[in-house]
Design a protein around this motif. Structure first.
Motif, short mmCIF file in Angstrom:
data_model
loop_
_atom_site.label_atom_id
_atom_site.label_comp_id
_atom_site.label_asym_id
_atom_site.label_seq_id
_atom_site.Cartn_x
_atom_site.Cartn_y
_atom_site.Cartn_z
N ILE A 120 13.37 -9.84 -26.82
CA ILE A 120 13.29 -10.64 -25.97
C ILE A 120 13.01 -10.04 -23.98
O ILE A 120 12.54 -10.50 -23.32
CB ILE A 120 14.70 -11.60 -25.85
CG1 ILE A 120 15.36 -12.55 -26.81
CG2 ILE A 120 14.83 -11.83 -24.12
CD1 ILE A 120 16.36 -12.63 -27.11
N THR A 158 20.57 -6.97 -36.25
CA THR A 158 19.46 -6.96 -36.38
C THR A 158 19.69 -6.96 -34.93
O THR A 158 18.62 -7.68 -33.80
CB THR A 158 19.09 -7.64 -36.76
OG1 THR A 158 19.11 -8.57 -36.60
CG2 THR A 158 18.34 -7.20 -38.39
N ASP A 159 20.65 -7.28 -34.28
CA ASP A 159 20.88 -7.51 -32.99
C ASP A 159 19.97 -6.95 -31.80
O ASP A 159 19.04 -7.64 -30.68
CB ASP A 159 21.65 -7.94 -32.47
CG ASP A 159 22.42 -8.63 -30.79
OD1 ASP A 159 22.08 -9.55 -30.40
OD2 ASP A 159 22.72 -8.07 -30.24
N VAL A 194 16.30 -7.53 -31.51
CA VAL A 194 16.43 -8.91 -31.11
C VAL A 194 16.21 -8.92 -29.42
O VAL A 194 15.26 -9.55 -28.83
CB VAL A 194 17.29 -10.02 -31.18
CG1 VAL A 194 17.33 -11.50 -30.51
CG2 VAL A 194 17.26 -10.96 -32.43
#
Length: 373
Positions: free
Chosen positions: A350, A342-343, A346
């Motif tokens: 951000i 799921t990076d 994320v």
């Protein structure tokens, strides 16, 4: 004085008779060497003989490791003189002697546990290897692919169909049919529940109510005990798995009528009054994997498959409960490699936060590259 036995004080919460009984027990116990002279070998023997909350299989494994360590030159070293450097040198020496990484890691963990126990029990004044890091853990546990699981189920299903087609009513054909029925249920349960093989071997026909399966027993070194976590758990099994269980138990009940069907789910006899051992389930599974052409499949890898499937979906707590881990940290440590990637999501979240409207009235940064894309 070096070599003198160490004196220890005890507080008894009870009557004078309790204190007298403790005094008798202590008098019959060999004196403990001073912390200054106790050797690694002596400490390992004391640790193994102590009243530890281990499962029988754990005790068997630790006994084997301690036996090999007490034959090693490290056994003659004073426990208080152990150092991280000496432990690392021993690990390198064991590897040069051909000891596998798994065995070397097991020796290190036993040494660390025994020394930590000796310090906690005040047989040692210090824990000299408290902060020592051991060898790296083995590679991530490998699950079976979906195709391999389907092949195992297909092989077990085909064996049952063949046993039904060749059932002549003879004793030998009835035995083959009974075994094929249990084998299919074994693969289905292992692939559905993720239960340990000792837990599977200890199942009783009454453990399933509808689709709710209670796992409250396990086999450890052949002894009936609690599950590894020390507590029972109730999980929901798939509808097809539950239907197979109920269908088979009804068949087995009819076959032994008017006698009563025994309690055990997996049994060598039609009456189910005796249970199979975990090692027998392993041997039966070996035949299934050979027919399915999945030579490296094991019941434990089916357990890993269930864990990996759930962790990959982000269902950590569900995986912990289904596998019977004592806490979610164990699940994450063993199966972190399966966490969903799921990076990117994320990073995007951000990035969106960084591009919030500016309080200074400055234009928001251009989200595109210099070429406008």
């Amino acid at each position: 004085m070096a070599g003198r036995a160490r004196q220890r004080s005890y507080v008894v919460h009870g009557s004078a008779a309790d204190a007298a009984a403790l005094r008798v027990r202590l008098a019959a116990t060999p004196s403990v060497p001073s912390p200054a002279v106790i050797t690694v070998g002596e400490l390992l023997g004391m640790w193994l003989a102590a009243d530890q909350p281990w499962k029988p299989s754990t005790l068997v494994g630790y006994t084997s490791v301690v036996r090999s360590l007490r034959r090693d030159r490290l056994a003659g070293v004073r426990a208080a003189a152990l150092t991280p450097r000496l432990l690392r040198e021993s690990l390198h020496r064991w590897r040069r002697e051909g000891v596998s990484e798994a065995v070397a890691g097991a020796r290190f963990r036993v040494l660390r546990s025994a020394v930590g126990w000796g310090w906690t029990e005040r047989f040692l004044d210090v824990n000299p290897i408290r902060a020592t890091r051991g060898p790296a853990r083995p590679d991530a546990r490998r699950p079976l692919t979906d195709e391999q699981v389907w092949a195992l189920l297909g092989a077990a299903d085909l064996a049952l169909l063949e046993a039904l087609a060749n059932d002549t009513g003879s004793t030998s054909s009835a035995r083959r049919l009974h075994r094929a029925e249990q084998d299919l249920l074994l693969v289905r349960l292992a692939g559905d529940t993720g239960a340990r093989r000792g837990e599977l071997a200890a199942l009783k026909t009454a453990d399933l109510t509808g689709r709710s399966l209670t796992i409250s027993r396990g086999l450890s070194a052949g002894q009936l005990t609690t599950p590894k976590s020390g507590r029972a758990r109730t999980i929901t099994v798939g509808a097809s798995t539950a239907a197979l269980w109920h269908t088979l138990t009804e068949r087995w009940t009819d076959r032994v009528a008017p006698d009563t069907l025994g309690p055990w789910l997996f049994s060598p006899h039609p009456d189910h009054h005796t249970r199979l051992g975990a090692e027998v389930l392993d041997r039966r599974f070996t035949r299934i994997r050979s027919t399915a052409a999945v030579p490296d499949a094991t019941l434990h890898r089916l357990r890993h498959s269930v864990a990996t499937f759930l962790v990959a979906r982000g269902q950590i707590l569900q995986a912990q409960h289904r596998l019977g881990h004592a806490d979610a940290a164990t699940t994450l440590r063993e199966y972190a490699h399966a966490l969903p990637d799921t990076d990117h999501a994320v990073a995007d979240a951000i990035d969106a936060r960084l591009h919030a409207p500016s309080d200074l009235g400055l234009p928001a940064p251009d989200r595109h590259g210099p070429d406008g894309r």
